[in-house]
Design an enzyme around this catalytic site. Structure first.
Site, short mmCIF file in Angstrom:
data_model
loop_
_atom_site.label_atom_id
_atom_site.label_comp_id
_atom_site.label_asym_id
_atom_site.label_seq_id
_atom_site.Cartn_x
_atom_site.Cartn_y
_atom_site.Cartn_z
N TYR A 130 0.84 -1.20 0.00
CA TYR A 130 0.00 0.00 0.00
C TYR A 130 0.88 1.25 0.00
O TYR A 130 1.55 1.55 0.98
CB TYR A 130 -0.96 -0.02 1.20
CG TYR A 130 -2.17 -0.86 0.91
CD1 TYR A 130 -2.04 -2.23 0.70
CD2 TYR A 130 -3.43 -0.29 0.81
CE1 TYR A 130 -3.13 -3.01 0.42
CE2 TYR A 130 -4.54 -1.08 0.52
CZ TYR A 130 -4.38 -2.44 0.32
OH TYR A 130 -5.47 -3.21 0.02
N LYS A 183 3.66 -15.72 -0.29
CA LYS A 183 4.16 -16.04 -1.63
C LYS A 183 5.68 -16.13 -1.57
O LYS A 183 6.42 -15.53 -2.38
CB LYS A 183 3.71 -14.96 -2.62
CG LYS A 183 3.90 -15.35 -4.09
CD LYS A 183 3.06 -16.53 -4.51
CE LYS A 183 3.25 -16.78 -6.02
NZ LYS A 183 2.56 -18.05 -6.44
N ASP A 216 -1.95 -17.83 -3.95
CA ASP A 216 -2.77 -18.21 -5.10
C ASP A 216 -3.50 -19.53 -4.83
O ASP A 216 -4.69 -19.68 -5.13
CB ASP A 216 -1.94 -18.29 -6.38
CG ASP A 216 -0.63 -19.04 -6.20
OD1 ASP A 216 -0.12 -19.11 -5.06
OD2 ASP A 216 -0.10 -19.55 -7.20
N ASP A 240 -6.03 -8.19 2.55
CA ASP A 240 -7.14 -7.37 2.10
C ASP A 240 -7.99 -8.11 1.09
O ASP A 240 -9.23 -8.17 1.19
CB ASP A 240 -6.58 -6.08 1.50
CG ASP A 240 -7.64 -5.01 1.31
OD1 ASP A 240 -8.78 -5.18 1.81
OD2 ASP A 240 -7.35 -3.98 0.66
N ASP A 244 -11.95 -9.84 1.85
CA ASP A 244 -13.13 -9.53 1.04
C ASP A 244 -13.75 -10.81 0.46
O ASP A 244 -14.98 -10.96 0.41
CB ASP A 244 -12.77 -8.58 -0.09
CG ASP A 244 -12.76 -7.12 0.35
OD1 ASP A 244 -12.83 -6.87 1.57
OD2 ASP A 244 -12.68 -6.23 -0.52
#
Length: 353
Positions: A130, A183, A216, A240, A244
């Site tokens: 971010y 990751k 993933d 984030d 969601d």
């Protein structure tokens, strides 16, 4: 308990009004002595004070016991030099709210898309990709040429350690299962350090089961079998996106609570945006903000040792579940009520129990 309430933009004032009604009902039933102090933020503040967040507001929040921030028109605020401050970023950074706690669960009468589940995503909240959070000054995105952009990601040992311990502590209160999402096979340094620190932290919690999944692959696993997960910890952007997804799998993003937590302060914040397209129509779902404020009460109860706040939080969550089960909710989650009436229905259930 003194709570600063910032209604925000778009649907913010409507869902904040509905939420305040539920809080007043909880305060009366559990003798919480809640004092709600409302201030302008976002467009209303920009019009009145020339800035979306006036300077003295931060001191007001620090002097209170908690903060409720309604959705704000974040995308509209681009130039801080002209008072266009992102309120969410401002309070997260200024109060060092390093953990974003995002529960997601299914409800009887409102089945999830993929069966029943109850999990929590714990997201690092102060750094990562971010661009407005990962630099002391300036921005983490660089326009090298009109056709080339470089985006920087900051990962620090301190932030990894404290989010890891926050997730471990929460998992020990639940089903003692922690999943680390990362990751590290590609982002070998940043996510490699995050993974190593989370694993090391977990060793200090006897009986805690730990696994890790590539981000993933995690998207496939959580869609295929969400009930296998308990507490999930991730860096900022991965968390984030994942939170969601899990909220939507529970039935709606409008059913997902969200609490931003630091060592001294906490901010309840709906998991969704300000939805200006439906503002003023009395159709917005207030449940996300209501559940977020329940998390705030529980945090205050644990921090202060006042059990009645934790009891009130559980009662609010139970009232939401019962209202949904009875279909007393907004249209997006199968009901027929407006925003204010949906909040009133939850308050009524809360008072009747």
């Amino acid at each position: 308990m003194q709570i600063v309430v910032l209604p925000g933009d778009g649907i913010g004032p409507e869902i904040t009004t509905a939420t305040s009604g539920v809080l007043r009902a909880a305060s009366e039933r559990f003798q919480l002595d809640l004092r709600l102090e409302e201030h302008a933020v976002g467009h209303a503040s920009l019009k009145q004070f020339g800035t979306t967040v006036r300077p003295e507001l931060l001191d007001i929040v620090r002097a209170a016991d908690g903060l409720i921030l309604g959705p704000t028109a974040t995308f509209d605020f681009k130039d801080e030099a002209h008072g266009e401050i992102n309120p969410s970023r401002h309070f997260r950074k200024s109060l060092d709210l390093y953990a974003n706690v995002r529960p997601a669960r299914t409800y009887a009468g409102r089945p999830g898309r993929l069966g029943e589940f109850d999990l929590v995503v714990v997201r690092e909240n102060t750094e990562g990709f971010y661009a407005d959070r990962n630099m002391e000054q300036g921005n983490g995105e660089i326009l090298v040429t009109p056709d080339v952009v470089i985006s920087l990601r900051r990962i620090t040992r301190l932030c990894c350690e404290r989010i890891a311990h926050a997730a471990c502590r929460l998992a020990m209160k639940r089903r003692k299962h922690l999943t680390i999402v990362h990751k590290a096979n590609v982002l070998k340094l940043g996510d490699g350090m995050f993974l190593d620190i989370c694993r090391a932290a977990a060793k200090g919690y006897p009986g805690l089961e730990v696994d890790d999944i590539l981000v993933d692959a995690m998207m496939a696993h959580v869609v295929r079998n969400p009930d296998r997960f308990d507490v999930i910890v991730a860096t900022n952007m991965f968390g984030d996106i994942l939170s969601d997804l899990t909220a939507e799998l529970s039935g709606s993003l409008g059913l997902g609570g969200s609490l931003n937590v630091g060592d001294r302060y906490a901010m309840a914040q709906a998991a969704h945006g300000s939805a200006p397209d439906i503002a003023g129509q009395d159709v917005a779902n207030p449940i996300s903000l209501i559940l977020s404020t329940a998390l705030l009460l529980a945090w205050h109860g644990e921090k202060s040792g006042a059990v009645r706040y934790e009891e009130a939080a559980r009662a609010i969550e139970a009232a939401v579940a019962k209202a949904l089960r009875e279909g007393r909710a907004t249209r997006d989650v199968g009901g027929k009520l407006g925003t204010i009436a949906a909040g009133a229905a939850i308050a009524e259930v809360l008072q009747a129990e």
